[in-house]
Motif scaffolding. Structure first.
Motif: not given
Length: 136
Positions: A103-123
């Motif tokens: 809502a501030s800078c307008g960039r877009y994000y989605w569940v992709g390889s980076h997000w899946r990598g973060l999930r593995r890191l948290v696991d």
């Protein structure tokens, strides 16, 4: 990581002066032992380069990942948007079931390889044993 995983307001960068960090009333998370010694306010000293162990510390402190997220660039709030809107904005297909826009800078994000990598890191962090001084 604090913004993406936990939605926390975080300030970071190489331009921050130790004197400013030493004086702030906010929590300072650092790997700088000298800054840690000088601090009078709340400070968390991370003595490893291991990001899994960093996350294990934050989980142990009770932070809950993926419940809230903020823009990793500016820290602004993320608002869910239809993925076809994100696709049009970024100019390519987005293979995700959920998308967000800052809502501030307008960039877009989605569940992709980076997000899946973060999930593995948290696991991995959830199963990592850490020793904290004074509390085991």
């Amino acid at each position: 990581m604090l913004r993406i995983l936990f939605g926390l307001p975080a300030v970071y960068g190489v331009g921050l002066e130790d004197s400013d960090l030493a004086a702030t009333e906010c929590l300072v998370v650092t790997r700088d032992k000298e800054l840690f010694r000088r601090r009078k306010g709340p400070t968390l000293l991370l003595t490893t380069d291991d990001r899994v162990k960093w996350l294990a510390v934050f989980l142990r402190l009770g932070l809950r990942p993926f419940e809230k997220s903020a823009c990793p660039i500016c820290g602004g709030p993320l608002v869910e948007v239809p993925c076809d809107v994100a696709e049009k904005a970024v100019g390519h297909r987005v293979l995700s079931h959920v998308c967000w826009q800052c809502a501030s800078c307008g960039r877009y994000y989605w569940v992709g390889s980076h997000w899946r990598g973060l999930r593995r890191l948290v696991d991995d962090a959830r199963t990592t044993v850490i020793q904290c001084l004074g509390i085991g």
